[in-house]
Design an enzyme around this catalytic site. Structure first.
Site, PDB file in Angstrom:
ATOM      1  N   HIS A 205       0.814  -1.214   0.000  1.00 51.77           N
ATOM      2  CA  HIS A 205       0.000   0.000   0.000  1.00 51.77           C
ATOM      3  C   HIS A 205       0.851   1.269   0.000  1.00 51.77           C
ATOM      4  CE1 HIS A 205       0.606  -0.352   4.476  1.00 51.77           C
ATOM      5  NE2 HIS A 205       0.651   0.957   4.372  1.00 51.77           N
TER       6      HIS A 205
ATOM      7  N   GLY B 230       3.557   5.780   9.118  1.00 52.71           N
ATOM      8  CA  GLY B 230       4.954   5.947   8.723  1.00 52.71           C
ATOM      9  C   GLY B 230       5.789   4.711   9.001  1.00 52.71           C
TER      10      GLY B 230
ATOM     11  N   ASP C  88      -0.215  -7.428   0.702  1.00 49.49           N
ATOM     12  CA  ASP C  88       0.333  -6.112   1.045  1.00 49.49           C
ATOM     13  C   ASP C  88       1.860  -6.162   1.016  1.00 49.49           C
ATOM     14  OD1 ASP C  88       0.506  -3.476   1.668  1.00 49.49           O
ATOM     15  OD2 ASP C  88      -0.209  -3.645   3.737  1.00 49.49           O
TER      16      ASP C  88
ATOM     17  N   SER D 276       4.738   1.757   8.218  1.00 50.64           N
ATOM     18  CA  SER D 276       4.373   0.786   7.184  1.00 50.64           C
ATOM     19  C   SER D 276       5.579   0.297   6.407  1.00 50.64           C
ATOM     20  CB  SER D 276       3.387   1.413   6.198  1.00 50.64           C
ATOM     21  OG  SER D 276       2.069   1.233   6.613  1.00 50.64           O
TER      22      SER D 276
ATOM     23  N   SER E 115       2.108  -3.981   7.912  1.00 57.74           N
ATOM     24  CA  SER E 115       0.995  -3.676   7.015  1.00 57.74           C
ATOM     25  C   SER E 115       0.114  -2.581   7.612  1.00 57.74           C
ATOM     26  CB  SER E 115       0.177  -4.941   6.748  1.00 57.74           C
ATOM     27  OG  SER E 115      -0.991  -4.657   6.011  1.00 57.74           O
TER      28      SER E 115
END
Length: 504
Positions: free
Chosen positions: A242, A345, A269, A347, A362
């Site tokens: 993402h 942030g 993801d 991720s 994720s």
């Protein structure tokens, strides 16, 4: 179907057969203690003391309430369980209900559906527990929920809870009955369904802020997951899907430029970013001196730590594998649920257990002030989709080797994945003779090898090597024809090496 008859680890003394929660400190790895040699447990612990960074030990000790010695004991138990899990599952076959780590430093539980198999579990030095449904059944129910029509509004996720032998649905207040009816209508038995009410609203953890880590399109920020090396592109890294779409540009805090080559979200993801020559591959995890050694999958209950560019190091435990979670953008399946916190942030950042890479952050709910739930995408699927190898402390990839063969190949597989060699194709043998091959998979996995021959338009398996280990060999005397090797990840994921020799 695999047969039940397997080789078990030897128990040193009759007394050690009387296993319980306290007996695990003297597991079967103590068999060589009398001759002065290090036991497998002692050797594993020594390796962890040498390889696990002090900051990870401190973080785990603070999170779990353990001393440093207890942290090393716990990591040793987890490392041995990672190694043993494929063999335990193989041995128990249809009676295997799952494996998980208890709350202490040396407790490993294994669920079985038949009381007659409890002795097999005890022979491994683990604690048996009786359940109704086996792991394959539970996985099938999870897949039934993943397939077809989306979940009703208010259902935010679902997963298999191995310790309670249940399929758990997470539902907003007032939607429990609707969630249960949906699961039953999808074919999940009512007695295996448990609905838990939650007010959390999971979301991906990308953020549009300034700061460090890497930037997508000059605006949004995510965190590097793990360094990888692609056989033709060179250095790169895996992160969350993402964070950016295929073709999106990436910059680092130093101005280095890269590009999203692979990106999958929702559904999955994960992403793979080609970093280019201006980046340097490193086995380190950001914010720590910890280095990645392999990608062995941590069982439920294992300790785990996360590193991200917003909140740095935080630790907790693995709660469920193969979870499905619904974000505003759609449902992501086959992720792992943890009680580690994260914030926007973070991720794409690294999840690691000991020295074993686990996956990339994720999303989730909560924050690092009040606590929360975070999901990560397992790293194996990203490696398989990208064709890149994990950069480890021994260099790119796990370094499996098959000795001297005419031709050598490498690849990466997610659990239950398949690959065909050479390079996705086949080879022609113009004469009868010996076909030999060696497969070396990642430590702690179960990779199998099959030799296939083309008959008309159909591939027929002519030789098989499918032991419960990560290493396989084939020697087959065959006639002239077209052949290929199928590599199958029966359990576990990561990078493998295949060497093959054709008839002269």
């Amino acid at each position: 179907m695999r047969h039940h008859l397997r080789a078990h680890r030897l128990i040193a003394t009759g007394a050690s057969l009387l296993l319980g929660a306290t007996a695990l400190a003297t597991l079967s790895q103590s068999a060589s203690a009398d001759d002065g040699a290090l036991t497998a447990r002692e050797e594993t612990r020594a390796e962890l003391v040498a390889s696990v960074s002090p900051d990870m030990v401190d973080a785990l000790g603070e999170t779990l309430g353990f001393t440093a010695d207890q942290v090393y004991d716990r990591l040793t138990t987890e490392s041995l369980a990672m190694r043993d899990q494929p063999t335990v599952a193989y041995t128990l076959d249809e009676d295997f209900g799952g494996l998980w780590i208890g709350s202490g430093v040396d407790q490993v539980y294994v669920a079985v559906t038949d009381t007659a198999r409890m002795g097999d579990v005890s022979a491994f030095g683990y604690i048996p527990t009786l359940v109704r449904y086996n792991a394959k059944q539970l996985s099938g129910y999870q897949k039934a929920l993943d397939a077809g029509k989306a979940a009703p509004k208010g259902v935010t996720g679902w997963h298999v809870d191995v310790p309670t032998n249940a399929v758990v649905l997470l539902a907003k207040p007032g939607t429990a009955a609707k969630a249960r009816s949906w699961a039953v209508a999808k074919g999940v038995p009512a007695d295996v369904v448990r609905v838990e009410t939650t007010t959390a609203s999971p979301r991906p953890y990308a953020d549009i802020v300034g700061g460090t880590a890497y930037y997508i399109g000059g605006s949004s920020r995510c965190s590097v997951g793990f360094s990888v090396t692609h056989p033709s592109r060179g250095p790169g890294f895996v992160s969350a899907g993402h964070c950016g779409s295929t073709g999106a540009s990436v910059t680092s805090g130093t101005g280095s430029v890269g590009t999203f080559i692979v990106s999958s979200f929702p559904g999955n993801d994960y992403s793979y970013i080609d970093a280019g020559a201006s980046w340097t591959a490193s086995p380190r995890v950001q914010g720590s001196s910890q280095q990645v050694a392999n990608a062995n999958v941590a069982p439920v209950g294992s300790s785990i730590c996360r590193s991200g560019s917003t909140t740095g190091w935080h630790c907790g435990s693995v709660q469920q594998l193969n979870t499905s979670v619904t974000y505003p953008q759609g449902t992501v399946s086959q992720v792992t649920r943890t009680n580690v916190c994260a914030e926007p942030g973070d991720s794409g950042g690294s999840f690691i257990s000991g020295a074993s890479a686990q996956g990339m952050t994720s999303g989730g709910s909560g924050n690092c002030s009040s606590g929360g739930t975070t999901y990560f995408q397992p790293v194996g699927e990203a490696l398989s989709a990208s064709g890149a190898a994990l950069t480890t402390s021994g260099g790119p990839g796990p370094g499996p080797s098959c000795g001297n063969h005419q031709n050598n190949y490498t690849g990466t597989l997610a659990s239950n994945g398949n690959a065909y060699q050479p390079t996705g194709g086949s080879y022609q043998s113009t004469t009868s003779g010996l076909h030999s091959a060696c497969l070396a998979g990642p430590s702690g996995t179960d990779f199998d090898l099959y030799l296939q021959k083309l008959s008309g338009s159909t591939w027929t398996t002519v030789a098989t090597s499918n032991s419960p280990s990560n290493n396989e060999t084939i020697s087959y005397n065959g006639t002239a024809g077209t052949y290929r090797y199928r590599v199958h990840a029966y359990s576990g994921s990561g990078t493998y090496a295949l060497g093959l020799t054709k008839p002269a």
